[in-house]
Write a protein that holds these residues in place. Structure first.
Motif, PDB file in Angstrom:
ATOM      1  N   LEU A  37      -4.696  -4.154   4.934  1.00  0.00           N
ATOM      2  CA  LEU A  37      -2.804  -3.677   3.907  1.00  0.00           C
ATOM      3  C   LEU A  37      -3.126  -2.157   2.304  1.00  0.00           C
ATOM      4  O   LEU A  37      -2.655  -1.463   3.101  1.00  0.00           O
ATOM      5  CB  LEU A  37      -3.044  -4.585   2.847  1.00  0.00           C
ATOM      6  N   ARG A  90      -3.320  -9.827  -3.567  1.00  0.00           N
ATOM      7  CA  ARG A  90      -2.755  -9.247  -2.714  1.00  0.00           C
ATOM      8  C   ARG A  90      -1.864  -8.253  -3.709  1.00  0.00           C
ATOM      9  O   ARG A  90      -1.615  -7.351  -3.378  1.00  0.00           O
ATOM     10  CB  ARG A  90      -1.317 -10.341  -1.901  1.00  0.00           C
ATOM     11  N   LEU A 156       4.193  -4.959   4.289  1.00  0.00           N
ATOM     12  CA  LEU A 156       4.258  -6.551   3.881  1.00  0.00           C
ATOM     13  C   LEU A 156       5.408  -7.041   4.997  1.00  0.00           C
ATOM     14  O   LEU A 156       5.060  -8.835   5.422  1.00  0.00           O
ATOM     15  CB  LEU A 156       5.153  -6.352   3.126  1.00  0.00           C
ATOM     16  N   GLU A 160       1.943  -8.346   6.836  1.00  0.00           N
ATOM     17  CA  GLU A 160       2.060 -10.192   5.914  1.00  0.00           C
ATOM     18  C   GLU A 160       2.708 -10.900   6.515  1.00  0.00           C
ATOM     19  O   GLU A 160       2.722 -12.262   5.822  1.00  0.00           O
ATOM     20  CB  GLU A 160       2.179  -9.782   4.456  1.00  0.00           C
TER      21      GLU A 160
END
Length: 638
Positions: A37, A90, A156, A160
């Motif tokens: 990430l 995160r 994201l 994610e």
């Protein structure tokens, strides 16, 4: 990213409290995901080496210093539901990665994330993820054009799997002033979520290459010389009178190597005459003329040579396995310098390697330097070099003796190839590269034609395409005939396993045909062997194809094996096969000079000749042993 993209950090409201131990557990469990990430959100302008180290540093610094309320942080939709520790870590990673892209200001102290990380550090090596293919490169280029906030929104959402409302909350908590604008900007890039999981973006699976060895040696010599000078000066200060007197005939310690200086002079670059190949007995890269609309641009050539000798931290450097990435030993040969799509591209050849330098047309940021080993390349292997990859397409520079180029789908052997245009400089129009994601429904190859006939080449993600051949290892031939194309069709997708391995050529040899039990027709046994430019690292696949099947099945594989090669054209492999009537069989086949085949272990049976079929049960395991006509024995490929 502009400085206004990130606002001051909001104050977290009351809510679930994140304990340091809880956050540490989440960080350790999901460390590879968090580093990926950070790597994707960080600006590509940092360069791949610093980007990798910074991603690890930001993730490792994401632990809270004390118990922290976390109500503003949405949790991951799947797998990490309700874990405020993961959500907090995160958010911290996203926030610091966004800060790392902020420009430095004279009037303000830099944030810690804007500075090169103190830890981790790796001395003497450059680290970077494995190179992907055209799709990953295109996605990376599109992400680099986004603002940092939009890049974070895209990642994201894709990595994610957060809903847009959750993405806005994370961005707002990370300090982004306008999360809706960031999402709208991210919408301009096509969603390619599976590519975000590619090894191209995995900073935990890394290649290691040495730093600039010549520059490092020079720095070490300079440091030693400085230390010696300090010691001498200290000693002289302690001596009476005027010290030691003149230095005499000693040469300065900083004298440069004239050969190294000449190698970086664009005026000394070798340029071959456009007509040299017509009278030469050689058909290799040494007779390629210098081509391209920028072949006379000395400033571009000087930049390319300087980056080759000492690439900066922002330059993306890649090399095929076994290819040295050091400076040129002398003035290299210029093959091409010109505008290609949205880049300026320079191709050099130094007798051992192809070096490709590329920079954007509107500047030098984001430059790339690629190396490929090509020693001994001649004929088909010296017929094409990759100029550019963009949007899943490949553009090649062809040899001056190439008269025609076409795109052919290996999985449709009877289809007519699609002609490609050749420019006056020998550059092809874009060719759709082999598919990298989803089901393998086609495999596009490059068909080149010259006075000697046609040959097939395929892109395996490197500077030079691999040469495809067919036939017995002792006498392989071009794979452009009807029989050779039909032989390759079921096995084209197996070329995926050979990407980015420095492959020079791949030969497909049908070494046996076997009648199937229960009147099920006849199967083909094919051995595909990939040979590399470095000699070792060969990959051998024994494959099995039944009537009516679209794809062949890999029955056995081996690396660094002489099987199916010119030195040892023998192979023996077996497979468990279920007939249409439901019976299970062990089928085995060897090359034609195999006199007996015997099954051992969980299945027993033997047969004279190169073929064996033994009735067995599902899941049976067996070994194979064969005898050759010359008295030698051979075991099953593995």
């Amino acid at each position: 990213m502009q400085s206004q993209d990130v606002a001051p950090r909001p104050t977290a409201s009351a809510g679930p409290v994140v304990d340091v131990a809880q956050a540490e557990a989440a960080l350790v469990e999901h460390y590879p995901r968090l580093v990926r990430l950070a790597y994707l959100v960080l600006p590509p302008s940092l360069g791949r080496n610093r980007r990798v180290l910074t991603a690890h540093a930001l993730t490792q610094r994401a632990l809270p210093r004390r118990r922290t309320p976390s109500s503003v942080i949405p949790a991951q939709a799947t797998g990490r539901d309700g874990d405020p520790g993961y959500a907090f870590v995160r958010l911290t990673v996203v926030r610091t990665a966004l800060e790392a892209g902020l420009p430095l200001r004279r009037a303000a102290w830099p944030k810690r994330s804007q500075l090169p990380p103190l830890l981790p550090q790796v001395w003497g090596l450059r680290l970077f993820p494995r190179s992907g293919g055209a799709d990953e490169l295109a996605l990376d280029q599109r992400l680099s054009a986004l603002s940092a906030a939009a890049r974070a929104a895209y990642v994201l959402r894709g990595l994610e799997k957060l809903a847009d409302a959750d993405v806005r909350r994370v961005l707002k908590a990370a300090g982004v002033g306008d999360p809706r604008a960031a999402l709208a900007e991210a919408d301009r890039v096509e969603a390619r979520d599976p590519l975000l999981h590619s090894p191209e973006f995995d900073p935990c699976a890394l290649h290691a290459r040495p730093t600039d060895l010549m520059r490092r040696r020079q720095h070490m010599k300079a440091a030693l010389a400085a230390a010696a000078a300090v010691a001498v000066c200290g000693a002289l200060l302690a001596l009476p009178g005027d010290g030691w007197g003149p230095e005499g005939p000693a040469a300065p310690s900083y004298a440069q190597n004239p050969a190294a200086v000449a190698a970086l002079d664009p005026g000394r670059v070798t340029r071959v005459s456009p007509a040299a190949w017509r009278t030469s007995a050689r058909t290799d890269l040494s007779v390629w003329p210098a081509r391209g609309n920028l072949a006379g641009d000395s400033a571009l050539l000087r930049r390319a040579l300087a980056v080759w000798a000492r690439p900066g931290g922002s330059v993306q450097v890649s090399a095929t396995p076994g290819t040295p990435a050091g400076a040129p030993p002398g003035p290299p040969q210029l093959l091409y310098a010109g505008d290609v799509d949205q880049a300026r591209v320079v191709l050099f050849y130094d007798g051992l390697r192809i070096a490709r330098y590329a920079e954007p047309r509107d500047g030098t940021g984001g430059a790339a330097l690629d190396f490929a080993r090509v020693d001994g390349a001649r004929g088909a292997e010296a017929s094409a070099v990759v100029l550019d990859r963009a949007d899943g397409n490949v553009r090649y520079l062809t040899a001056p003796w190439v008269t025609g180029a076409a795109q052919r789908d290996l999985m449709k052997p009877a289809a007519t190839p699609t002609a490609l245009t050749l420019s006056a400089d020998g550059a092809t129009s874009p060719l759709a590269g082999p598919a990298r994601t989803g089901a393998c429904a086609s495999w596009n190859a490059l068909q080149l034609t010259d006075a000697g006939g046609s040959r097939l080449m395929t892109d395996l993600g490197e500077l030079t395409p691999a040469h495809l051949t067919s036939g017995a290892p002792s006498a392989p031939h071009e794979a452009t005939g009807a029989a050779a194309l039909a032989n390759w069709a079921p096995f084209a997708c197996s070329l995926t396993a050979m990407r980015s391995e420095g492959v020079r050529s791949v030969n497909a040899w049908q070494y046996a045909r076997q009648p199937l039990p229960d009147a099920s027709g006849e199967a083909a046994w094919v051995c595909t062997r990939a040979d590399t430019w470095r000699g070792d690292g060969t990959r051998v696949l024994a494959q099995f194809h039944t009537p009516g099947g679209t794809y062949g099945a890999v029955a056995a594989k081996a690396e660094n094996s002489p099987a199916c090669g010119a030195r040892d054209s023998h192979v023996l492999a077996g497979v468990l096969w279920k007939s249409g009537t439901g019976g299970w069989y062990l089928l085995a086949a060897g090359s034609k000079d195999t006199t007996t085949v015997t099954a051992t272990g969980g299945v027993t049976g033997s047969a004279k000749g190169p073929l064996l079929a033994v009735r067995t049960g599902q899941g049976a395991q067996a070994g194979l042993r064969g005898n050759l006509a010359d008295g030698r024995s051979v075991t099953g490929l593995r």
